[in-house]
Design a protein around this motif. Sequence first.
Motif, short mmCIF file in Angstrom:
data_model
loop_
_atom_site.label_atom_id
_atom_site.label_comp_id
_atom_site.label_asym_id
_atom_site.label_seq_id
_atom_site.Cartn_x
_atom_site.Cartn_y
_atom_site.Cartn_z
N LYS A 76 0.82 -1.21 0.00
CA LYS A 76 0.00 0.00 0.00
C LYS A 76 0.85 1.27 0.00
O LYS A 76 1.74 1.42 0.81
CB LYS A 76 -0.92 0.02 1.22
N GLY A 77 0.57 2.13 -0.96
CA GLY A 77 1.18 3.46 -1.01
C GLY A 77 2.60 3.55 -1.54
O GLY A 77 3.08 4.65 -1.79
N VAL A 78 3.27 2.44 -1.76
CA VAL A 78 4.68 2.49 -2.18
C VAL A 78 4.83 2.97 -3.62
O VAL A 78 5.70 3.78 -3.93
CB VAL A 78 5.36 1.12 -1.99
N PHE A 79 3.97 2.49 -4.52
CA PHE A 79 4.12 2.78 -5.94
C PHE A 79 3.00 3.67 -6.50
O PHE A 79 3.00 3.97 -7.69
CB PHE A 79 4.17 1.48 -6.74
N ASP A 80 2.06 4.09 -5.67
CA ASP A 80 0.87 4.82 -6.13
C ASP A 80 1.21 6.09 -6.91
O ASP A 80 0.68 6.31 -8.00
CB ASP A 80 -0.04 5.18 -4.95
N LYS A 81 2.07 6.93 -6.37
CA LYS A 81 2.39 8.20 -7.03
C LYS A 81 3.09 7.99 -8.37
O LYS A 81 2.81 8.68 -9.34
CB LYS A 81 3.25 9.08 -6.12
N SER A 82 3.99 7.02 -8.41
CA SER A 82 4.71 6.74 -9.66
C SER A 82 3.75 6.24 -10.74
O SER A 82 3.86 6.62 -11.91
CB SER A 82 5.80 5.69 -9.42
N ALA A 83 2.81 5.38 -10.34
CA ALA A 83 1.84 4.86 -11.31
C ALA A 83 0.94 5.97 -11.83
O ALA A 83 0.72 6.08 -13.04
CB ALA A 83 0.99 3.76 -10.64
N ALA A 84 0.45 6.81 -10.94
CA ALA A 84 -0.44 7.90 -11.35
C ALA A 84 0.29 8.90 -12.24
O ALA A 84 -0.28 9.39 -13.23
CB ALA A 84 -1.00 8.61 -10.12
N ALA A 85 1.55 9.20 -11.94
CA ALA A 85 2.32 10.14 -12.76
C ALA A 85 2.53 9.58 -14.18
O ALA A 85 2.46 10.33 -15.16
CB ALA A 85 3.67 10.43 -12.10
N ALA A 86 2.76 8.29 -14.29
CA ALA A 86 2.95 7.69 -15.62
C ALA A 86 1.65 7.71 -16.42
O ALA A 86 1.64 8.12 -17.58
CB ALA A 86 3.45 6.26 -15.47
N ILE A 87 0.55 7.31 -15.80
CA ILE A 87 -0.75 7.28 -16.48
C ILE A 87 -1.14 8.66 -16.98
O ILE A 87 -1.73 8.82 -18.05
CB ILE A 87 -1.83 6.70 -15.55
#
Length: 150
Positions: free
Chosen positions: A94-105
Amino acid sequence: MKFLIIVLIPLLSACAATSSPSTDNTSAQLDYIDLTAELNKERLDNYWVSYKKVEPRFPLSAAKKGISGCVDLVIGINSEGKAQGYKVRSSYPKGVFDKSAAAAIAKWRWKAAEANPERKPVLTSYQLDFTVNTTRDREKYMAHCVKDKA
């Protein structure tokens, strides 16, 4: 002059009190075709075809610790073929990769399919995976992120 002021004040206050349709999020959400269900995912190509995908950045802190994971996002593809808003449906850890995924999308782009000349916006989901060869907890990663395709 007094007459002009008396007439303009109610008109201006009425204009300020009404909201613009373009900023009304509830009506905009109602126009999206929901393709988030697993059985509808294949229908996305009937509406939008991706032509630009940007790989997410792997967080350095996760890489140093040997952490692999995934983020499943629900995103809206607007009538311009851009991601408009997202919601994290699930993520591991939880929360580790969320920002990176959203920035890519946010950098992805789609073009309308031939079957979608009206450029109808859709809601769909994508899972982005983040893996390192030295994953410490491979079994947990597999359990949370690898879906059985059989």
